[in-house]
Design an enzyme around this catalytic site. Sequence first.
Site, PDB file in Angstrom:
ATOM      1  N   CYS A 103      47.850  10.232  96.196  1.00  0.00           N
ATOM      2  CA  CYS A 103      48.179   9.020  95.405  1.00  0.00           C
ATOM      3  C   CYS A 103      46.899   7.562  96.134  1.00  0.00           C
ATOM      4  CB  CYS A 103      49.013   8.073  95.095  1.00  0.00           C
ATOM      5  SG  CYS A 103      49.993   7.243  97.365  1.00  0.00           S
ATOM      6  N   ALA A 128      72.489  26.510 149.837  1.00  0.00           N
ATOM      7  CA  ALA A 128      72.090  25.450 150.800  1.00  0.00           C
ATOM      8  C   ALA A 128      72.382  25.879 152.256  1.00  0.00           C
ATOM      9  CB  ALA A 128      73.891  24.601 150.708  1.00  0.00           C
ATOM     10  N   LYS A 144      52.721  56.742 131.740  1.00  0.00           N
ATOM     11  CA  LYS A 144      51.589  56.749 133.015  1.00  0.00           C
ATOM     12  C   LYS A 144      51.758  58.929 133.241  1.00  0.00           C
ATOM     13  CE  LYS A 144      51.237  53.086 135.118  1.00  0.00           C
ATOM     14  NZ  LYS A 144      52.039  51.971 136.297  1.00  0.00           N
ATOM     15  N   LYS A 166      54.496  46.926 130.009  1.00  0.00           N
ATOM     16  CA  LYS A 166      53.038  46.116 130.134  1.00  0.00           C
ATOM     17  C   LYS A 166      52.798  44.894 130.651  1.00  0.00           C
ATOM     18  CE  LYS A 166      47.845  46.401 129.489  1.00  0.00           C
ATOM     19  NZ  LYS A 166      47.670  45.171 129.022  1.00  0.00           N
ATOM     20  N   GLU A 226      51.578  43.638 139.554  1.00  0.00           N
ATOM     21  CA  GLU A 226      51.064  42.289 138.387  1.00  0.00           C
ATOM     22  C   GLU A 226      51.968  41.237 138.674  1.00  0.00           C
ATOM     23  OE1 GLU A 226      48.837  43.446 136.083  1.00  0.00           O
ATOM     24  OE2 GLU A 226      48.495  41.985 134.567  1.00  0.00           O
ATOM     25  N   CYS A 263      45.760   7.603 101.419  1.00  0.00           N
ATOM     26  CA  CYS A 263      46.942   8.983 100.547  1.00  0.00           C
ATOM     27  C   CYS A 263      46.204   9.599 100.307  1.00  0.00           C
ATOM     28  CB  CYS A 263      48.538   8.391  99.875  1.00  0.00           C
ATOM     29  SG  CYS A 263      49.275  10.659  99.698  1.00  0.00           S
TER      30      CYS A 263
HETATM   31  S1  IVH Z   1      48.253  50.223 135.957  1.00  0.00           S
HETATM   32  C1  IVH Z   1      45.502  53.271 136.473  1.00  0.00           C
HETATM   33  N1  IVH Z   1      50.827  49.291 134.844  1.00  0.00           N
HETATM   34  O1  IVH Z   1      46.926  45.777 132.469  1.00  0.00           O
HETATM   35  C2  IVH Z   1      46.187  51.873 135.451  1.00  0.00           C
HETATM   36  N2  IVH Z   1      48.607  48.016 135.301  1.00  0.00           N
HETATM   37  O2  IVH Z   1      44.541  47.057 130.105  1.00  0.00           O
HETATM   38  C3  IVH Z   1      45.992  50.660 136.106  1.00  0.00           C
HETATM   39  N3  IVH Z   1      48.906  45.770 133.625  1.00  0.00           N
HETATM   40  O3  IVH Z   1      44.591  45.837 134.907  1.00  0.00           O
HETATM   41  C4  IVH Z   1      46.878  49.794 135.082  1.00  0.00           C
HETATM   42  N4  IVH Z   1      51.554  45.980 133.686  1.00  0.00           N
HETATM   43  O4  IVH Z   1      46.299  44.188 135.378  1.00  0.00           O
HETATM   44  C5  IVH Z   1      49.504  49.382 135.414  1.00  0.00           C
HETATM   45  N5  IVH Z   1      52.755  48.314 134.392  1.00  0.00           N
HETATM   46  C6  IVH Z   1      51.661  48.640 134.342  1.00  0.00           C
HETATM   47  C7  IVH Z   1      51.175  47.366 134.179  1.00  0.00           C
HETATM   48  C8  IVH Z   1      49.447  47.286 133.720  1.00  0.00           C
HETATM   49  C9  IVH Z   1      49.966  45.141 133.284  1.00  0.00           C
HETATM   50  C10 IVH Z   1      47.382  45.203 133.758  1.00  0.00           C
HETATM   51  C11 IVH Z   1      47.087  45.615 134.867  1.00  0.00           C
HETATM   52  C12 IVH Z   1      45.294  46.339 133.883  1.00  0.00           C
HETATM   53  C13 IVH Z   1      45.420  45.866 133.093  1.00  0.00           C
HETATM   54  C14 IVH Z   1      44.290  46.930 132.151  1.00  0.00           C
END
Ligand code: IVH
Length: 667
Positions: free
Chosen positions: A412, A33, A291, A115, A175, A409
């Site tokens: 039956c 609010a 990564k 992901k 994302e 049915c």
């Molecule tokens: S990194 C260089 N991290 O998955 C790598 N992608 O299959 C680029 N995605 O197009 C993506 N969660 O949209 C990365 N934690 C995450 C992700 C992620 C979802 C999606 C992203 C990408 C797709 C690839």
Amino acid sequence: MHDIKAEITQLRQQLDFHSYQYYVLDNPQISDAEYDRVFRRLLELEEQNPELITPDSPSQRVGGQPLEGFTPVRHNLPMLSLDNAFDDSEMRAFDERLHRLLEINESFEYLVEPKMDGVAVELVYVDGLFIQGSTRGDGATGEDITANLKTINSIPLRLRTDVIPAPARLEVRGEVYYPTEAFRKLNAEREKAGEPTFVNPRNSAAGTLRQLDPRITAKRPLDIFVHGIGQIEGIEFNSQSEAYAAFGQWGLRVNPLIQVRQGIEKSIEVYYQLMEKRETLPYEIDGVVFKLNNVALQQQAGIRSRSPRWAIAYKFPAQQETTVIEDIIAQVGRTGAVTPVAVLRPIFVGGVEVRRATLHNQDEIDRKDIRIGDTVVVQRAGDVIPEIVQVVLAKRVGSAEKYTLPSNCPACSTPLFRPEGEAVLRCDNADCPAQIRNSIIHFASKGAMDIDGLGEKLVALLLEKDLISSIADIYFLRKEEIAALERMGDKSAENLMAAIEKSRHNPLERFLFALGIRHVGEHVARLITKHFKSLENIRKATEEELLSIHEIGPQVAASIIHFFSQERNCTLLAKLAEGGVTPDFEETETEFASQFAGQTFVFTGALEKFTRKEAEKYVNDRGGHAASSVSKNTTYLVAGPGAGSKLDKAQELKVQILTEEEFLNML
Ligand code: IVH
């Protein structure tokens, strides 16, 4: 004029601070609010002084004029996709490849993150100001969706600079997702309004982002996690985690579950951790992204045509797959409900083979326009029966046939009827062989009388050989008759006789549930038994008495009275008694009500005998507490196969560990 300008600036700062606290840090500082009051004041001042409106004003989030279409946007650096891996060995192979490629022996540091099952976007900030947002498109060119992205409250319209200054240019990728709960609500509303529903949260996020009218987007609670870097000027990062730390300081939303781990094995552990967490998260994830954390090594590893060599997605087993409907059949349930069932080309969904999926009723078939021969998306979620989400229309063949449930049915031939207000067709012939078969199968099943060995196949065989024609006949079977059946023999006959004998003395609540009275599930059976304490009392119960029980409504009461008023059911009960079935009321609930008082249970890994929900209910019913994570307050960890980090933690904290069998024994 100067005062107004100052007030506007101050209001914007206040609103920015509070939406950052609320949407990014999840740490609200003022009431909704109060926030609204400040916001309205800003709108008022801006309305009187439109020349003072700036593109980063919080008022610019509400959604402007509808667009004609989306303008294409070229990405300065391509937006890549990811390679997928599906098991540990593929992850180790990925790690080994990188070691060979980079000629490094020491283990790598990986950044491991969920992901997100959402839509990839790029946000561009110039001197801290959000100037453009776009979809990924084909990776090289996407679409300008700036107006829609501005409606997402966790996307800063201007980067925060209290810790580090804004770089000259920042392209950040992330994302956008639709929170699961909000997705359910959205679909429920659409269904009510007769609008087409979305298949999954990802589709609703995509649909919402491609709305030409940003005012609609503004009404939907999209959110974002950022996870990548595009072109940047004015700052450099040595590692992915360093970049994320800076993103956080600029007020961008970074997933708090991200972890940095040394070496592939420790990183793989995070995958299993997240897999366990998956169902408790307020958004959908479909895997875990690994990564290389070190940016110099990322650059050295480079990219292939469309994906980096330094990252990979370790996917969870899919919960949705496509397959073909080979046939549709009408199934008659034990209560006479006739349900259409799709016979599918067998397919593994989330690691389980699926051959059939319920189509619920004719309305559902018509609404989704499901036809025999169609390619469809099949979904399996947790314990739920597989469902058909959608037809893949692009794959419809000319020979695809519409399906209509029969008017008689299938078991039956009795004409079916559709009770008013119900979506389901019913067969009301009490002698319907399909109903009899299914009611016997139900009677013998696990939660009911639990007659081990008396499953679908044997019930069908016993009916076929005329050895039984009702549930009561089970108690008059002779061992020799059974032993003489195909594929039975002495030993199995003996086991079956023992299982039948054991069931004669089952608790009353199980017996009541096993009778298959409409609307009397396990829970209702328990309530009624607890109240009346004997079969005789239940049979004599009046509607009033039944309705006096908390949780029992008129529908259930009427169904129970109806059941016991039927002559054939009285005969059945008499025959069961004659067969030695003497269910007894046991004071289980009171006797055990405090068995687990003060104790905390955590379940992990796969359970075979019950679902996690059921196991937790047992704990709760006995006065215990079921928690989702292990701590020093945990009394027991019940660990099934595939237990991961919770097991490690329990061992570390010296929490007592039980197998499922041991837990069962405690019950
Ligand atoms: S990194 C260089 N991290 O998955 C790598 N992608 O299959 C680029 N995605 O197009 C993506 N969660 O949209 C990365 N934690 C995450 C992700 C992620 C979802 C999606 C992203 C990408 C797709 C690839």
